[in-house]
Design a protein around this motif. Structure first.
Motif, short mmCIF file in Angstrom:
data_model
loop_
_atom_site.label_atom_id
_atom_site.label_comp_id
_atom_site.label_asym_id
_atom_site.label_seq_id
_atom_site.Cartn_x
_atom_site.Cartn_y
_atom_site.Cartn_z
N TYR A 204 0.84 -1.20 0.00
CA TYR A 204 0.00 0.00 0.00
C TYR A 204 0.87 1.25 0.00
CZ TYR A 204 -4.11 2.78 1.42
OH TYR A 204 -5.15 3.68 1.47
N VAL A 205 0.66 2.13 -0.96
CA VAL A 205 1.40 3.40 -1.03
C VAL A 205 0.54 4.52 -0.47
CG1 VAL A 205 2.07 5.20 -2.68
CG2 VAL A 205 3.02 2.91 -2.89
N THR A 206 1.11 5.33 0.41
CA THR A 206 0.37 6.46 0.97
C THR A 206 1.35 7.52 1.46
OG1 THR A 206 -1.29 7.14 2.61
CG2 THR A 206 0.25 5.42 3.29
N HIS A 207 0.88 8.77 1.51
CA HIS A 207 1.64 9.84 2.16
C HIS A 207 1.01 10.19 3.50
CE1 HIS A 207 -1.69 11.98 0.18
NE2 HIS A 207 -1.58 12.83 1.19
N ALA A 212 -1.24 4.85 7.31
CA ALA A 212 -0.25 3.78 7.41
C ALA A 212 -0.24 3.16 8.80
CB ALA A 212 1.13 4.31 7.05
N LEU A 213 -0.32 3.98 9.83
CA LEU A 213 -0.32 3.47 11.21
C LEU A 213 -1.56 2.62 11.48
CD1 LEU A 213 0.90 6.66 13.11
CD2 LEU A 213 2.21 4.57 12.72
N THR A 214 -2.70 3.01 10.91
CA THR A 214 -3.96 2.32 11.17
C THR A 214 -3.98 0.92 10.56
OG1 THR A 214 -5.20 4.38 11.28
CG2 THR A 214 -6.46 2.39 10.78
N MET A 215 -3.47 0.77 9.33
CA MET A 215 -3.70 -0.46 8.58
C MET A 215 -2.53 -1.42 8.53
SD MET A 215 -5.91 0.83 5.29
CE MET A 215 -4.64 1.90 4.66
N SER A 216 -1.32 -0.94 8.68
CA SER A 216 -0.15 -1.72 8.29
C SER A 216 0.30 -2.72 9.35
CB SER A 216 1.02 -0.79 7.98
OG SER A 216 0.65 0.22 7.08
N ASP A 217 0.82 -3.85 8.88
CA ASP A 217 1.59 -4.74 9.74
C ASP A 217 3.00 -4.20 9.89
OD1 ASP A 217 -0.50 -6.66 10.05
OD2 ASP A 217 -0.08 -7.40 8.04
N ARG A 218 3.55 -3.70 8.78
CA ARG A 218 4.85 -3.02 8.80
C ARG A 218 4.82 -1.84 7.83
NH1 ARG A 218 9.86 -5.96 7.34
NH2 ARG A 218 8.52 -7.07 5.86
N ILE A 219 5.71 -0.88 8.11
CA ILE A 219 5.79 0.34 7.31
C ILE A 219 7.24 0.56 6.88
CG2 ILE A 219 5.48 2.86 7.31
CD1 ILE A 219 3.44 2.46 9.59
N ALA A 220 7.44 0.91 5.61
CA ALA A 220 8.74 1.38 5.14
C ALA A 220 8.62 2.87 4.90
CB ALA A 220 9.16 0.66 3.86
#
Length: 398
Positions: A204-207, A212-220
């Motif tokens: 998932y790409v987002t700014h 990102a904090l709500t949905m992700s298992d991990r974030i780059a």
């Protein structure tokens, strides 16, 4: 029953691997759009690429999809090298911010479109379309035209159309960007629920940091073509690796000083003006080194008198802003650093000072985190334009 479900890969193998991937469009004044990115995305993971416009996140996603070829490096999908493999030969689908639904087709026919192109038997198409419409909670809208749906419902149709093909991975390029805030927040929870139910890898790409904090298992977290930090949301938020990550994810206070002393896993940071605080040390640090630490606004307690906390600084309230659930205080410390403090409006605040009052800010040493240098270089100085603006057919990395 459907018979073309791909066999699952070995549990130990990652779904997607990027190895030193570089993408240079040529002519860029500040270097390649993507510079040596290496990532490993697990099977069934909700993985987000987060960063500001121009950081290279969409270009990275397009290379995974096959819409762009890397200048160098390797892209592996379930251990198969995909460099040079056309997009339509990769077992992945992509969802864009633009829904691109056919206005003259019903919801069910929009979802079934790809299956019909692949000449899947009619009975199987009907079964799979019904199944995925139940998953996205649109079974009762199967006969409607897209124009009779809300923005969130149209986005779920686009998602269903991608998922009905049963890809091994789904790539999503800011798919909620066109929705209003309340609907976007609702759709974040819906997307996570759907991803859990179908069990496939989402990239998932987002700014949007909150997204990102709500949905992700991990974030780059990406910055100027490089990955600054990869980790679970709580780790990225609570323990940012660089000043860029600390500043980009939420609100953070950055405090600079000199390490006056080092003792095992703690040190004393000299802020100047006679103020010193205790900081935790993660990794080797030498006395005398100039360092920068971060502490989140909600971790700080604001009082009108000094406390016995190991981390405390004196300052003057410069601004007070009521935010509903909390009040934001901007405080200029005695050494000239401006800090933000969030205090909950639940009656537990130690003090509610007004502008101009002298206050003390204190926090636990465990909530301080020393930062490393950013992975990305400072932006190049602006240069006069020497090429035409991007036209409709241009590819501009973001």
């Amino acid at each position: 029953m459907a018979t073309d479900t791909p066999s699952p890969p070995p549990a130990a193998g990652p779904a997607i691997t990027l190895v030193d991937v570089v993408k240079d469009f040529g002519g860029a004044r500040d270097g390649a759009a993507v510079r040596g990115v290496s990532l490993s995305i697990a099977e069934g993971e909700f993985f987000s690429l987060l960063g500001p416009s121009g950081c290279g996140k969409t270009t990275t996603l397009r290379m995974i999809a096959g819409f762009e070829e890397p200048t160098s490096g390797r892209i592996l999908l379930h251990d198969r090298d995909m460099v040079g493999v056309p997009a339509d030969k990769r077992d992945i689908n992509m969802v864009f911010q633009s829904y691109a639904l056919f206005p003259h087709l019903s919801v069910a026919d929009n979802v079934a479109f790809g299956l019909r192109r692949k000449r899947v038997p009619k009975a199987e198409i009907r079964e799979r379309v019904e199944e995925i419409l139940h998953t996205v909670e649109l079974a009762d809208k199967a006969d409607r035209r897209p124009r009779r749906l809300s923005g969130g419902q149209q986005q779920r149709v686009a998602l269903a159309r991608a998922l009905v093909n049963r890809p091994r991975a789904l790539l999503l390029d800011e798919p909620l960007g066109a929705l209003d805030l309340k609907l976007r927040q609702s759709m974040q929870l819906e997307l996570k629920r759907i991803q859990r139910e179908v069990g496939i890898t989402f990239v998932y790409v987002t700014h949007d940091q909150a997204e990102a904090l709500t949905m992700s298992d991990r974030i780059a977290v990406m910055n100027r073509g490089l990955v600054e930090q990869v980790g679970p949301p709580q780790e990225v938020y609570e323990r940012p690796a660089t000043a860029f990550v600390a500043g980009f994810i939420g609100t953070s206070n950055l405090i600079g000083g000199r390490l006056a002393s080092v003792a095992q896993d703690t040190g004393t940071l000299d802020l100047g003006d006679g103020q010193r605080i205790t900081v935790p040390l993660r990794g080797a640090r030498q006395p005398g080194a100039t360092v920068e630490l971060t502490v989140r606004p909600e971790k700080i307690t604001l009082t009108t008198g000094p406390t016995d906390a190991a981390c405390r600084v004196r300052g003057t309230v410069r601004e007070v802003v009521y935010l509903g659930t909390s009040t934001s205080y901007t405080v200029r410390t005695a050494t000239g650093t401006e800090m933000t403090v969030f205090q909950p409006n639940d009656g537990t605040a130690a003090a509610t000072p007004a502008r101009g009052e002298t206050v003390w800010l204190s926090w636990s040493a465990a909530h301080s985190y020393l930062l490393t240098a950013s992975a990305a270089p400072a932006p190049a100085a602006p240069q006069p334009a020497d090429r035409p603006a991007a036209g409709p057919g241009s590819l501009t990395p973001r």
